[in-house]
Motif scaffolding. Sequence first.
Motif, PDB file in Angstrom:
ATOM      1  N   ARG A  76      24.644  46.782  48.329  1.00  0.00           N
ATOM      2  CA  ARG A  76      24.095  47.829  48.619  1.00  0.00           C
ATOM      3  C   ARG A  76      23.252  48.762  47.941  1.00  0.00           C
ATOM      4  N   ASN A  77      22.500  48.047  47.316  1.00  0.00           N
ATOM      5  CA  ASN A  77      21.330  48.276  46.342  1.00  0.00           C
ATOM      6  C   ASN A  77      21.771  49.090  45.069  1.00  0.00           C
ATOM      7  N   THR A  78      23.001  48.772  44.635  1.00  0.00           N
ATOM      8  CA  THR A  78      23.565  49.451  43.481  1.00  0.00           C
ATOM      9  C   THR A  78      24.125  48.105  42.806  1.00  0.00           C
ATOM     10  N   GLU A  79      24.572  48.685  41.389  1.00  0.00           N
ATOM     11  CA  GLU A  79      25.220  47.723  40.467  1.00  0.00           C
ATOM     12  C   GLU A  79      25.819  48.629  39.382  1.00  0.00           C
ATOM     13  N   ILE A  80      27.267  48.291  39.313  1.00  0.00           N
ATOM     14  CA  ILE A  80      28.166  49.125  38.755  1.00  0.00           C
ATOM     15  C   ILE A  80      28.652  48.105  37.544  1.00  0.00           C
ATOM     16  N   LYS A  81      28.512  48.681  36.253  1.00  0.00           N
ATOM     17  CA  LYS A  81      28.916  47.643  35.187  1.00  0.00           C
ATOM     18  C   LYS A  81      30.205  48.507  34.611  1.00  0.00           C
ATOM     19  N   LEU A  82      31.390  47.716  34.652  1.00  0.00           N
ATOM     20  CA  LEU A  82      32.777  48.197  34.240  1.00  0.00           C
ATOM     21  C   LEU A  82      32.874  47.453  32.807  1.00  0.00           C
ATOM     22  N   ASP A  83      33.444  48.283  31.883  1.00  0.00           N
ATOM     23  CA  ASP A  83      33.592  47.703  30.651  1.00  0.00           C
ATOM     24  C   ASP A  83      35.080  47.248  30.537  1.00  0.00           C
ATOM     25  N   TYR A  84      35.122  46.018  29.638  1.00  0.00           N
ATOM     26  CA  TYR A  84      36.431  45.451  29.381  1.00  0.00           C
ATOM     27  C   TYR A  84      37.341  46.184  28.550  1.00  0.00           C
ATOM     28  N   LEU A  85      38.517  46.482  28.926  1.00  0.00           N
ATOM     29  CA  LEU A  85      39.636  47.441  28.488  1.00  0.00           C
ATOM     30  C   LEU A  85      39.534  48.915  28.941  1.00  0.00           C
ATOM     31  N   LYS A  86      38.128  49.484  28.909  1.00  0.00           N
ATOM     32  CA  LYS A  86      37.998  50.979  29.016  1.00  0.00           C
ATOM     33  C   LYS A  86      38.610  51.082  30.750  1.00  0.00           C
ATOM     34  N   ASP A  87      37.555  50.275  31.273  1.00  0.00           N
ATOM     35  CA  ASP A  87      37.649  50.298  32.681  1.00  0.00           C
ATOM     36  C   ASP A  87      38.386  49.058  33.510  1.00  0.00           C
ATOM     37  N   PHE A  88      38.362  47.854  33.038  1.00  0.00           N
ATOM     38  CA  PHE A  88      39.158  46.908  33.784  1.00  0.00           C
ATOM     39  C   PHE A  88      39.812  45.851  32.721  1.00  0.00           C
ATOM     40  N   VAL A  89      40.788  45.200  33.104  1.00  0.00           N
ATOM     41  CA  VAL A  89      41.423  44.042  32.392  1.00  0.00           C
ATOM     42  C   VAL A  89      41.485  42.939  33.589  1.00  0.00           C
ATOM     43  N   ALA A  90      41.361  41.663  32.896  1.00  0.00           N
ATOM     44  CA  ALA A  90      41.443  40.631  33.974  1.00  0.00           C
ATOM     45  C   ALA A  90      41.687  39.494  33.197  1.00  0.00           C
ATOM     46  N   THR A  91      42.917  38.643  33.797  1.00  0.00           N
ATOM     47  CA  THR A  91      43.262  37.467  33.378  1.00  0.00           C
ATOM     48  C   THR A  91      43.535  36.340  34.336  1.00  0.00           C
ATOM     49  N   THR A  92      44.392  35.368  34.194  1.00  0.00           N
ATOM     50  CA  THR A  92      44.605  34.398  35.132  1.00  0.00           C
ATOM     51  C   THR A  92      45.849  33.715  34.577  1.00  0.00           C
ATOM     52  N   ASN A  93      46.531  33.092  35.810  1.00  0.00           N
ATOM     53  CA  ASN A  93      47.772  32.323  35.545  1.00  0.00           C
ATOM     54  C   ASN A  93      47.332  30.836  35.804  1.00  0.00           C
ATOM     55  N   LYS A  94      45.987  30.676  35.819  1.00  0.00           N
ATOM     56  CA  LYS A  94      45.627  29.258  36.319  1.00  0.00           C
ATOM     57  C   LYS A  94      45.181  28.375  35.095  1.00  0.00           C
ATOM     58  N   PRO A  95      46.090  27.305  34.686  1.00  0.00           N
ATOM     59  CA  PRO A  95      45.830  26.694  33.229  1.00  0.00           C
ATOM     60  C   PRO A  95      44.516  25.801  33.177  1.00  0.00           C
ATOM     61  N   VAL A  96      43.591  26.386  33.244  1.00  0.00           N
ATOM     62  CA  VAL A  96      42.292  25.664  33.199  1.00  0.00           C
ATOM     63  C   VAL A  96      41.344  26.574  32.086  1.00  0.00           C
ATOM     64  N   THR A  97      40.314  25.779  31.428  1.00  0.00           N
ATOM     65  CA  THR A  97      39.562  26.583  30.430  1.00  0.00           C
ATOM     66  C   THR A  97      38.553  27.791  30.984  1.00  0.00           C
ATOM     67  N   ASP A  98      38.056  27.605  32.094  1.00  0.00           N
ATOM     68  CA  ASP A  98      37.267  28.432  32.564  1.00  0.00           C
ATOM     69  C   ASP A  98      37.527  28.792  34.059  1.00  0.00           C
ATOM     70  N   VAL A  99      37.598  30.121  34.284  1.00  0.00           N
ATOM     71  CA  VAL A  99      37.943  30.715  35.698  1.00  0.00           C
ATOM     72  C   VAL A  99      37.008  31.721  35.852  1.00  0.00           C
ATOM     73  N   GLY A 100      36.445  32.272  37.373  1.00  0.00           N
ATOM     74  CA  GLY A 100      35.732  33.553  37.441  1.00  0.00           C
ATOM     75  C   GLY A 100      35.591  33.706  38.619  1.00  0.00           C
ATOM     76  N   LEU A 101      35.189  34.781  39.105  1.00  0.00           N
ATOM     77  CA  LEU A 101      34.673  35.237  40.214  1.00  0.00           C
ATOM     78  C   LEU A 101      33.353  35.408  40.399  1.00  0.00           C
ATOM     79  N   GLU A 102      32.306  34.740  41.037  1.00  0.00           N
ATOM     80  CA  GLU A 102      30.779  34.821  41.397  1.00  0.00           C
ATOM     81  C   GLU A 102      30.487  35.538  42.574  1.00  0.00           C
ATOM     82  N   LYS A 103      29.979  36.804  42.489  1.00  0.00           N
ATOM     83  CA  LYS A 103      29.679  37.480  43.675  1.00  0.00           C
ATOM     84  C   LYS A 103      30.608  37.367  44.893  1.00  0.00           C
TER      85      LYS A 103
END
Length: 538
Positions: free
Chosen positions: A102-129
């Motif tokens: 929607r013609n915007t970009e919000i940049k949230l800061d780790y710890l200040k604005d968000f935390v993220a983790t996973t229970n998947k036992p793999v070395t790299d995980v993520g969400l891409e768009k």
Amino acid sequence: MKIFLQFLGIILFVSCIDEKEVPTAVIEVDQKVIGKHIERLASDEFLGRKPFTVGETLAVNYLKDEFEKLGLSPGNGDSYFQDVPMVEITGTPSEHMIISGRNTEIKLDYLKDFVATTNKPVTDVGLEKSELVFAGYGVVAPEYDWNDYEGIDWKGKTAVVLINDPGFKSGDSTLFKGNEMTYYGRWTYKYEEAARQGAAGLIIIHDTEPASYGWNVIESGWTGARLTIESDLPLLEVESWISGESAQQIFDASAMKGQDYKSLSRNKDFKPTPLDLNVSVSVENNIKKDVSKNVVAMITGSEKKDEVIIYSAHWDHLGVGKAIDGDSIYNGAIDNASGTAGLLAIAEAFKKGETTKRSILFIALTGEEQGLLGSAFYAENPIFDPKKSVANINMDALASPGKMKDLTITGFGHSEMDEYAKEEALKQDRYIIPDPEAEKGYFFRSDHFNFAKIGIPALYASGTYEGFDKSIEEVKKLNTYYNINNYHQVSDEYNSETTNLSGVKLDLQLFYAIGLKLANDNYFPKWYDRSEFKAARE
């Protein structure tokens, strides 16, 4: 009126129970035995009893040896142990969570604005768009005719949900359970349900009052190494929290701009709503696998060997950590050497009496402090058929300044275990009360919860409100002092000269008497219709 009818039902139920004779004599639980085991388990020798340490080896072998000395049989075939495979995941999230569209970009800061983790036992995980969809409270509750995920193909998408459940602060006591938190309000449920629905990620919006803790708890609790059990259950790519302020930023930029998303979520007709925004975030993991142990021992019944009453308590604590005034051992005397000692003391009482018709299982659980892991593993890999498991009596952090008039039941109103507790409390000249802080969801924060999830009626109770020789105000002051100064601190130690165990003994005597009655009966306690765990039993 509902409360009156419920208590009337309890009285009638108790009257029926009293007509039956209990064929086995009641034995006194030995207070000296309780103290002896607390003192040993909470000693510096056991190094705070943390899984994967020397402290674990010492603790589980001590418990196995003590059960064996009492003459209990191995509870897992020919073994006193149930192996619990665990994964230690140390995750490093990306510095920012990016919300775009929607013609915007919000940049949230780790710890200040968000935390993220996973229970998947793999070395790299993520969400891409990954597409963001607001899913209300993230609840699927057939008994309330409620489904916040309905009508969306969730593959690849990320759900955004509120903490707690629709009843909280709604002013409607018939909406879920009003202010009392249900299972659907817990963050653990929300991640589990989103994974079951096939979502890629879940973002929980933090709000201090419905969460019952501030953002600082999220910051400290969702960083560093985390333990989880190996499981075949579906898992999300990313589990995340965002601050309330960050959530408002997102909604102001979304297709729901200007809408009261909190109020909308309390409506049964609510449907999940795409926000026309995407999220990108990643987590890099360092993974270590190991095996911890539940300790299981049993007394085999004389007639119905496959029907069991389960006593549980977690043996683990926090181990060796940050030194305070030169002390770095987190001994965990109250939490939970007390409950573990209770297992041994009750086992000894049963061995002194006649053999019961049903079997009695004693299980000292691992990994409670890391997220109820030992009981979660047992729930997925039960040694005894859950449908033939009569009830669970869980003991966690037993402490009181003396004998207590009350028996506070955490999770009051879920099952007929309330009635059994009521009957035995009356014999001790005590009264029962519901947890006065039911909105904080304490029922879901100890190991009985995982037994409840597979349909086993569970009792979690202790005297915490009013003493026979101490006022409500005095007891509250002492409880507050413990919570502030000793809970999860190096100061949670045992002193045989100053610790009053008379109240702990009174509670354990009650738990023993309930188990004794159930072990010589044919009846299976039932869940009440309003409990979210009834369906699992049926």
